[in-house]
Design an enzyme around this catalytic site. Structure first.
Site, PDB file in Angstrom:
ATOM      1  N   GLY A  25       0.584  -1.371   0.237  1.00 18.53           N
ATOM      2  CA  GLY A  25       0.213  -0.017  -0.177  1.00 18.53           C
ATOM      3  C   GLY A  25       0.622   1.367   0.332  1.00 18.53           C
ATOM      4  N   SER A  26       2.135   1.293   0.189  1.00 17.40           N
ATOM      5  CA  SER A  26       2.920   2.195   0.790  1.00 17.40           C
ATOM      6  C   SER A  26       3.489   2.961  -0.762  1.00 17.40           C
ATOM      7  CB  SER A  26       3.803   2.246   1.766  1.00 17.40           C
ATOM      8  OG  SER A  26       3.567   1.542   2.756  1.00 17.40           O
TER       9      SER A  26
ATOM     10  N   ASP B 254      -7.640   1.771   5.109  1.00 17.61           N
ATOM     11  CA  ASP B 254      -8.686   1.113   5.488  1.00 17.61           C
ATOM     12  C   ASP B 254      -9.486   1.390   5.209  1.00 17.61           C
ATOM     13  OD1 ASP B 254      -5.831   1.345   6.712  1.00 17.61           O
ATOM     14  OD2 ASP B 254      -6.422   3.219   7.808  1.00 17.61           O
TER      15      ASP B 254
ATOM     16  N   SER C 296      -4.615  -1.296   0.616  1.00 18.71           N
ATOM     17  CA  SER C 296      -3.017  -1.949   1.305  1.00 18.71           C
ATOM     18  C   SER C 296      -3.556  -3.664   1.285  1.00 18.71           C
ATOM     19  CB  SER C 296      -3.253  -1.148   2.339  1.00 18.71           C
ATOM     20  OG  SER C 296      -1.562  -2.318   3.078  1.00 18.71           O
TER      21      SER C 296
ATOM     22  N   HIS D 280      -5.072  -5.314   6.638  1.00 16.15           N
ATOM     23  CA  HIS D 280      -6.108  -4.700   6.233  1.00 16.15           C
ATOM     24  C   HIS D 280      -7.579  -5.414   5.388  1.00 16.15           C
ATOM     25  CE1 HIS D 280      -4.220  -0.997   6.030  1.00 16.15           C
ATOM     26  NE2 HIS D 280      -2.975  -1.315   5.980  1.00 16.15           N
TER      27      HIS D 280
ATOM     28  N   ASN E 176      10.568  -0.692 -10.204  1.00  9.10           N
ATOM     29  CA  ASN E 176       9.496  -1.493 -10.186  1.00  9.10           C
ATOM     30  C   ASN E 176       9.372  -2.256  -9.210  1.00  9.10           C
ATOM     31  OD1 ASN E 176       8.987  -4.049 -10.493  1.00  9.10           O
ATOM     32  ND2 ASN E 176      11.508  -5.862 -10.571  1.00  9.10           N
TER      33      ASN E 176
END
Length: 433
Positions: free
Chosen positions: A84-85, A192, A213, A218, A286
């Protein structure tokens, strides 16, 4: 499916049944985690089957998940990432693309966000040379408001990036309209809040881009993983390029000539006919996921509605069970929303005869897991003190969250019996204080 493969998968089912048998809940001994993956036999089999097929890179399962998830979330395109980051990083980076021409974000441009959140909502702003503009949030909903966002608008404001706090939607329709009126991009950090709605519409469908995420905490998990979604095909093309090394080619792995002119392009100062698979139009990354992850994601996706139902049930039981309890400020859904809750947040009244630390220590001693509301006020962390930023208004509530707030779990593996134990523990602590 070969007989040998079928036999292996049958053994996997037996293994799951023998090792994942339901264990009775023992108050004070059984851990109640605040979050975690809810995995069943189908998930176990899907992972092993993908491993048997040695699908170790992005492939058919990844493409199938992207298609199904985009359809589920009412977006035209979904692009899987390794976290998710990374999804947040790609979403912000996409808005700096030269393909957006004059609309692109440039170093020094400002992005409105909240101080009380998770670092990976803010980090991509700084990593792309942009300036975060921090605003405060409301206690109760733990989201910011249109009024606060409007007050933060400045001559260099070009975008808004906000997360739906613990699954609770912010005033996303109003903020999306504000963004459109002022030619701002809106990115919804929906990590979230998968399954949440605002005014009957899914969160993640209001912004130019949204992110998800698939970390075990999650709503759906792939172990690690994330996704960027959009209805804008131009933005989708940019996201795909930046995720896949920055290359210009859009062939899937194993494909060679989808555009039917692989050796007919001339771009940059390259020679005419240079292999399109090795032409790069962005400074990219990547950040792809693998088929192992996507195989798990597909079986998880089939259970999303059920997961959301249980999250809402657990949150409702906690809210009803703790209603009227002194010294604790209880959460409230944003008006017009139906959250798919990530957690149940509690703020200890500063005038209470006990501290947050004392209540948290008590709950942890009873095997009830807790978490802070992420970073609290990010501007107070060493990573951000000397970073370029702007603050609009006083961050009073963000500071209260830093000092007084925590949350407990509602995720699908938490049973009603566990919820009852959590309620009785909290009520008992307050009564004795």
């Amino acid at each position: 499916m070969s007989d040998q493969k079928a036999s292996v998968l049958d053994e996997v089912r037996k293994f799951h049944q023998n090792t994942r048998q339901h264990q009775p809940f023992v108050p004070g001994a059984t851990e109640i985690w605040p979050s975690g993956a809810t995995l069943d036999e189908q998930d176990h089999v899907a992972l092993v089957e993908a491993a048997l097929d040695v699908r170790i890179a992005a492939g058919s399962s990844a493409r199938r998940f992207e298609s199904q998830f985009a359809r589920k979330m009412n977006r035209r395109k979904a692009h899987l990432t390794n976290s998710g980051s990374s999804a947040n990083l790609l979403a912000v980076a996409a808005l700096t693309s030269h393909l957006l021409e004059d609309a692109r974000l440039r170093p020094g441009d400002e992005v409105i966000t909240v101080a009380a959140g998770f670092p990976t909502t803010v980090n991509p702003i700084l990593q792309n040379g942009l300036i975060p503009v921090f605003v405060d949030v409301e206690l109760g909903t733990y989201n910011t408001t249109l009024e606060r966002v409007a007050q933060a608008l400045g001559p260099r404001t070009r975008a808004i990036l906000l997360a739906h706090a613990l699954g609770n939607p912010y005033e996303v329709r109003e903020i999306a309209e504000f963004a459109a009126d002022h030619d701002l991009f809106l990115i919804e950090d929906n990590c979230d809040a998968v399954g949440s709605t605002y005014e009957g519409r899914l969160t993640g469908t209001f912004g130019d881009l949204s992110t998800v995420s698939f970390y075990p905490a999650h709503h759906l998990t792939m172990g690690e993983g994330g996704c960027v979604l959009t209805a804008d095909l131009r933005l989708a093309r940019i996201v795909e390029s930046m995720r896949d090394w920055g290359r210009d080619c859009w062939c899937e792995p194993g494909e060679s000539d989808r555009c039917l002119k692989r050796f007919q392009y001339q771009m940059g100062t390259l020679p005419d006919g240079y292999d399109h698979k090795y032409i790069f139009s962005h400074v990219g990354y990547n950040l792809k996921a693998t088929d192992l992850q996507a195989a798990l994601g597909l079986t998880q996706l089939a259970k999303l509605d059920e997961f959301c139902t249980v999250r809402r049930r657990n949150w409702r039981l906690l809210r009803e069970g703790l209603d009227g309890l002194p010294y604790l400020w209880l959460p409230e859904p944003t008006p017009g929303s139906e959250p798919s809750w990530f957690g149940f947040v509690l703020t200890v009244d500063p005038e209470a005869p006990f501290t947050r630390a004392e209540l948290v220590d008590f709950l942890e001693s009873r095997k009830i897991g807790t978490r802070r509301l992420f970073a609290g006020n990010l501007t107070r962390h060493p990573a951000y003190i000397n970073q370029p930023h702007r603050v609009v208004g006083e961050l009073v509530n963000s500071d209260i969250i830093t000092d007084q707030t925590f949350w407990v779990g509602v995720y699908p593996s938490i049973s009603e019996e566990m919820v009852d134990y959590m309620i009785s523990s909290i009520r008992g602590f307050v009564a004795r204080s």
